[in-house]
Design a protein around this motif. Structure first.
Motif, PDB file in Angstrom:
ATOM      1  N   LYS A  32      14.341 113.096 117.434  1.00 37.25           N
ATOM      2  CA  LYS A  32      15.239 113.269 118.585  1.00 37.25           C
ATOM      3  C   LYS A  32      16.666 113.581 118.136  1.00 37.25           C
ATOM      4  O   LYS A  32      17.281 114.544 118.585  1.00 37.25           O
ATOM      5  CB  LYS A  32      15.263 111.984 119.439  1.00 37.25           C
ATOM      6  CG  LYS A  32      13.899 111.412 119.750  1.00 37.25           C
ATOM      7  CD  LYS A  32      13.989 110.122 120.532  1.00 37.25           C
ATOM      8  CE  LYS A  32      14.555 108.924 119.765  1.00 37.25           C
ATOM      9  NZ  LYS A  32      13.686 108.387 118.731  1.00 37.25           N
ATOM     10  N   THR A  33      17.165 112.728 117.234  1.00 33.02           N
ATOM     11  CA  THR A  33      18.526 112.911 116.749  1.00 33.02           C
ATOM     12  C   THR A  33      18.666 114.255 116.042  1.00 33.02           C
ATOM     13  O   THR A  33      19.662 114.964 116.210  1.00 33.02           O
ATOM     14  CB  THR A  33      18.890 111.767 115.792  1.00 33.02           C
ATOM     15  OG1 THR A  33      18.792 110.541 116.512  1.00 33.02           O
ATOM     16  CG2 THR A  33      20.282 111.920 115.252  1.00 33.02           C
ATOM     17  N   THR A  34      17.647 114.607 115.276  1.00 29.81           N
ATOM     18  CA  THR A  34      17.676 115.866 114.541  1.00 29.81           C
ATOM     19  C   THR A  34      17.868 117.040 115.499  1.00 29.81           C
ATOM     20  O   THR A  34      18.702 117.918 115.258  1.00 29.81           O
ATOM     21  CB  THR A  34      16.357 116.023 113.754  1.00 29.81           C
ATOM     22  OG1 THR A  34      16.205 114.885 112.911  1.00 29.81           O
ATOM     23  CG2 THR A  34      16.364 117.284 112.930  1.00 29.81           C
ATOM     24  N   MET A  56      24.336 112.802 124.051  1.00 30.64           N
ATOM     25  CA  MET A  56      24.409 111.340 123.961  1.00 30.64           C
ATOM     26  C   MET A  56      23.239 110.840 123.126  1.00 30.64           C
ATOM     27  O   MET A  56      22.081 110.966 123.527  1.00 30.64           O
ATOM     28  CB  MET A  56      24.370 110.721 125.366  1.00 30.64           C
ATOM     29  CG  MET A  56      25.447 111.276 126.290  1.00 30.64           C
ATOM     30  SD  MET A  56      25.478 110.486 127.923  1.00 30.64           S
ATOM     31  CE  MET A  56      26.419 109.024 127.587  1.00 30.64           C
ATOM     32  N   ASP A  57      23.524 110.281 121.964  1.00 30.93           N
ATOM     33  CA  ASP A  57      22.466 109.825 121.063  1.00 30.93           C
ATOM     34  C   ASP A  57      22.297 108.316 121.179  1.00 30.93           C
ATOM     35  O   ASP A  57      23.071 107.558 120.616  1.00 30.93           O
ATOM     36  CB  ASP A  57      22.806 110.212 119.618  1.00 30.93           C
ATOM     37  CG  ASP A  57      21.613 110.017 118.700  1.00 30.93           C
ATOM     38  OD1 ASP A  57      20.583 109.491 119.170  1.00 30.93           O
ATOM     39  OD2 ASP A  57      21.718 110.378 117.514  1.00 30.93           O
ATOM     40  N   GLU A  58      21.309 107.897 121.904  1.00 30.91           N
ATOM     41  CA  GLU A  58      21.042 106.484 122.171  1.00 30.91           C
ATOM     42  C   GLU A  58      22.350 105.735 122.459  1.00 30.91           C
ATOM     43  O   GLU A  58      22.661 104.734 121.815  1.00 30.91           O
ATOM     44  CB  GLU A  58      20.337 105.840 120.968  1.00 30.91           C
ATOM     45  CG  GLU A  58      19.118 106.646 120.529  1.00 30.91           C
ATOM     46  CD  GLU A  58      17.953 105.780 120.077  1.00 30.91           C
ATOM     47  OE1 GLU A  58      17.985 104.573 120.354  1.00 30.91           O
ATOM     48  OE2 GLU A  58      17.022 106.330 119.482  1.00 30.91           O
ATOM     49  N   PRO A  59      23.119 106.200 123.441  1.00 30.30           N
ATOM     50  CA  PRO A  59      24.457 105.651 123.615  1.00 30.30           C
ATOM     51  C   PRO A  59      24.464 104.191 124.029  1.00 30.30           C
ATOM     52  O   PRO A  59      25.450 103.503 123.801  1.00 30.30           O
ATOM     53  CB  PRO A  59      25.053 106.521 124.722  1.00 30.30           C
ATOM     54  CG  PRO A  59      23.875 107.009 125.485  1.00 30.30           C
ATOM     55  CD  PRO A  59      22.787 107.198 124.475  1.00 30.30           C
TER      56      PRO A  59
HETATM   57 MG   LIG Z   1      17.932 108.761 116.308  1.00 28.46          MG
END
Ligand SMILES: [Mg+2]
Ligand SMILES: Nc1ncnc2c1ncn2[C@@H]1O[C@H](COP(=O)(O)OP(=O)(O)O)[C@@H](O)[C@H]1O
Lengths: 288, 409
Positions: free
Chosen positions: B75-77, B200-203
């Motif tokens: 996901k982050t990638t 928004m990365d797991e904010p």
């Molecule tokens: Mg991640």
């Protein structure tokens, strides 16, 4: 006489001329870059001795009051200002005032030079791992090499006086700000760097707005160490004619004067305590 | 609606060490990827980590698009490829910045900086505020990098601080704030630049559940007015279902299903998604529209609609489907539209919208002791009785339930 019959004699007879090479190297540098070293020596000498003369021109008591006042401004502490005042009065009383001023000039310029050289190199090393791999053994060597070893070439290149003292101090001290800046910049948390990048910072903006502020506590810790390490070079510097508080120590040693040795040593300790107290970052500023 | 960001066959591979053989290994890894090798095979033979593979996505303007999956699913990638924090190995990413379409597949540094500053901004999981700056100075960051003068940015910075409720904290240091407040600063910092896309990365993952819930609500509230394109990463299906207009489920670097929340819940594309859905909390995930029994199934021979099993209720609708009268055992019965925070009168049938969550419906059912009707713009479209509620609670995500509801949905 051969290697087979008398190996030991053979080995000592065929000495590798490392000493000659180093002499040749220093002479080569001296002969070809004399102008550069003379120029550097003149500029540094002018700054150092000029600063000392200016400090001399101020009446001692006034200067002591100024130092105490500055301590109060920086540290907001009456007790510390009072301590500085009394400690400097004691030095004046013992007859080491002029020597102390020379030492202060030396420390000021050694510190400025070390920070000016060390911080940029530390930053560059943190950004380029390959550079740090080359740099690390050099820094290790600079710190482990006995000071006298590079004192001699410094003497040859810069002559006697305050300048070779300054240069030796710089060689000895500069690895510290390089290392601490390197550590500070390398340890800036990754998310902070990425936050800077994610909002469009260029590498220069990233350096000034994120990396340096984040590394500042470590860099300032380096500054404190630089000041103390420069002070630790005063006796060595006195050996090459730099004057300062090291000079009475050296004289006392040569003529075995116990009293002089003790009082001059005490003066150095007092200066060390003052510098440490005044320049050590307070708890508050390390947290911020 | 036009897209805000588009991924076309994007692969993102991490070479590990940047040694001399890196390029060769990369070519090999891409070839193995094309040959259908798995992530594990590829890391074994080349040492290269496949962060994301063959990602095709179109994010619409103004939607909250959620990337959901377990930790390590990529996901982050994928998210970080949108602002160039990750470089893509192959494929194409396009974003819309104002009227222009920009190719984000590894753009030149100056373009990248401009887009990061103006088009795409980011909210980080661990907040990533600059601790030596005050709250206000943190929010200023993006504008400051635009070389804006402090006086010029003051108004918009303070407006955003106000909107996230932190204006009184403006001169405090970021580190003096609680986690929830710090993330509000992060949100203000990202929105003050008026970006086209907000990443928004797991904010909210670093926050405790109560605060997390509150911030989710605040984000949804904010989104009603700002209407940003938001790409939101989470590993929590409940959060995804609550926040997302659409959800992409990822596994091992690949997107395995993209759809509306109800598509994911009711029609999981694979067993893997179904497994996820089986573990969600149906109370906050399923909405009235997906669990109701549709009105069409209720028509009785007498022309009225009976909507409970005992056939003792009858709906009388006009031609446009509006409710004219409600009868119970032949006598007229009361009905009303429940209001948030107001207790429903007992004995009066509640009429809800398709957007109401199962938890609201259970509550209304509990207070009225009557079945619940579902209306769409005043037109009655379905009803929810105890049977529907129990089915939804116990069987959501199961194959037979999916098939039944899907057929009528
Ligand atoms: Mg991640
Ligand atoms: N910079 C990197 N270098 C090497 N591998 C990485 C890097 N970033 C992520 N990965 C790997 O890529 C995979 C996907 O990671 P990530 O996108 O962070 O997953 P998620 O955000 O879904 O938890 C993981 O196996 C992770 O170890």
């Amino acid at each position: 006489m051969t290697l087979l019959t008398h190996p030991e004699t053979w080995i000592t007879d065929h000495e590798i001329p490392v000493g000659t090479w180093s002499t040749d190297f220093v002479n080569f540098v001296k002969n070809n870059f004399q102008g550069f070293f003379d120029g550097l020596s003149n500029v540094l000498g002018f700054l150092l001795d000029g600063t000392t003369s200016i400090l001399h021109a101020v009446p001692a008591l006034l200067l002591i009051v100024i130092f105490a006042a500055l301590t109060y401004v920086f540290k907001k502490s009456w007790r510390m200002a009072l301590f500085v005042f009394l400690a400097l009065l004691f030095i004046l009383n013992q007859g080491y005032w002029d020597r102390t001023l020379e030492t202060i000039s030396l420390i000021v310029y050694a510190t400025l030079a070390c920070m000016a050289i060390g911080v940029p190199i530390g930053i560059a090393a943190a950004h380029r791992p390959a550079l740090y791999r080359v740099l690390r053994p050099v820094l290790d060597m600079m710190q482990t090499l006995p000071t006298f070893v590079y004192l001699i070439p410094t003497l040859v290149l810069f002559g006697l006086g305050s300048v070779p003292g300054l240069i030796s101090a710089i060689v000895f001290v500069v690895p510290t700000p390089i290392r601490l800046t390197y550590i500070g910049i390398s340890n800036v948390p990754r998310p902070l760097i990425e936050a800077g990048q994610a909002f469009g910072a260029s590498p220069t903006e990233l350096l000034w707005k994120v990396e340096i502020p984040a590394a500042l506590p470590t860099i300032l810790a380096g500054l404190t160490q630089v000041i103390m390490l420069s002070l630790s070079m005063v006796v060595i510097a006195a050996l090459v004619g730099a004057g300062g508080l090291g000079e009475p120590v050296v004289e006392a040693m040569e003529t075995v004067q116990i009293g002089k040795g003790f009082t001059s040593g005490l003066a150095i300790v007092i200066v060390a305590v003052i510098l440490d107290r005044v320049f050590r970052p307070s708890q508050e500023s390390t947290n911020a | 609606m036009s897209f805000a960001a588009k991924f076309e066959a994007v692969d993102i591979l991490f070479p590990g060490s940047a040694d001399r053989g890196a390029r060769g290994r990369m070519t090999m890894a891409l070839a193995e990827l094309d040959a259908g090798k798995t992530r594990n095979d590829i890391i074994g033979s080349t040492g290269i980590v496949v962060g994301a593979a063959d990602v095709n996505l179109e994010v619409e303007q103004g939607e909250i698009f959620v990337l959901m999956g377990l930790s390590g699913s990529g996901k982050t990638t994928v998210l970080r490829a949108l602002n160039g924090l990750n470089t893509i190995s192959r494929g194409r990413i396009t974003i819309r910045h104002g009227d222009e379409l920009v190719d984000m597949s590894n753009p030149p540094p100056a373009t990248l900086r401009r887009l990061r500053n103006q088009a795409v901004s980011m909210v980080f999981q661990q907040f990533a505020l600059l601790p030596w700056r005050t709250v206000r100075r943190n929010v200023e960051l993006g504008l400051e990098l635009r070389k804006m003068k402090p006086a010029e940015m003051r108004a918009s910075v303070d407006q955003w601080l106000d909107r996230v409720g932190l204006l009184q904290w403006a001169d405090k240091h970021a580190s003096e704030l609680s986690g929830g407040m710090q993330q509000r600063v992060g949100l203000a910092r990202a929105l003050v630049t008026n970006p086209d896309i907000l990443l928004m990365d797991e904010p909210f993952s670093a926050l405790d559940p109560l605060i997390r819930n509150k911030l989710q609500d605040e984000l949804l509230q904010l989104q009603r007015t700002v209407q940003k394109t938001i790409i939101f990463v989470t590993h929590d299906l409940d959060e995804a279902l609550k926040i997302g207009n659409r959800i992409a489920i990822m596994k091992d670097g690949r997107v395995i299903q993209v759809g509306k929340p109800e598509d994911i819940v009711l029609r999981p594309a694979t067993d893997y998604v179904a497994e996820f859905v089986a573990h969600m909390n149906p109370l906050t995930a399923i909405r009235a529209a997906s669990l109701m029994r549709p009105i069409g199934a209720l028509r009785a021979p007498d022309g009225a609609h009976h909507f409970n099993d005992n056939q003792d209720y009858a709906l009388h609708l006009d031609n446009s489907g509006q409710l004219i009268a409600l009868h119970r055992d032949g006598a007229a019965a009361p009905f009303h539209q429940p209001q948030p925070g107001v207790r429903c009168p007992q004995g009066s049938t509640g009429i809800v919208t398709g957007q109401h969550l199962l938890k609201d419906i259970v509550e209304i059912r509990q207070q009225t002791t009557r079945p619940v009707l579902v209306a769409d713009n005043g037109r009655i479209v379905g009803c929810i009785g105890t049977t529907e509620i129990l089915d939804a609670l116990t069987q959501a995500g199961r194959a037979d339930y999916r098939d039944n509801t899907a057929a009528t949905n």
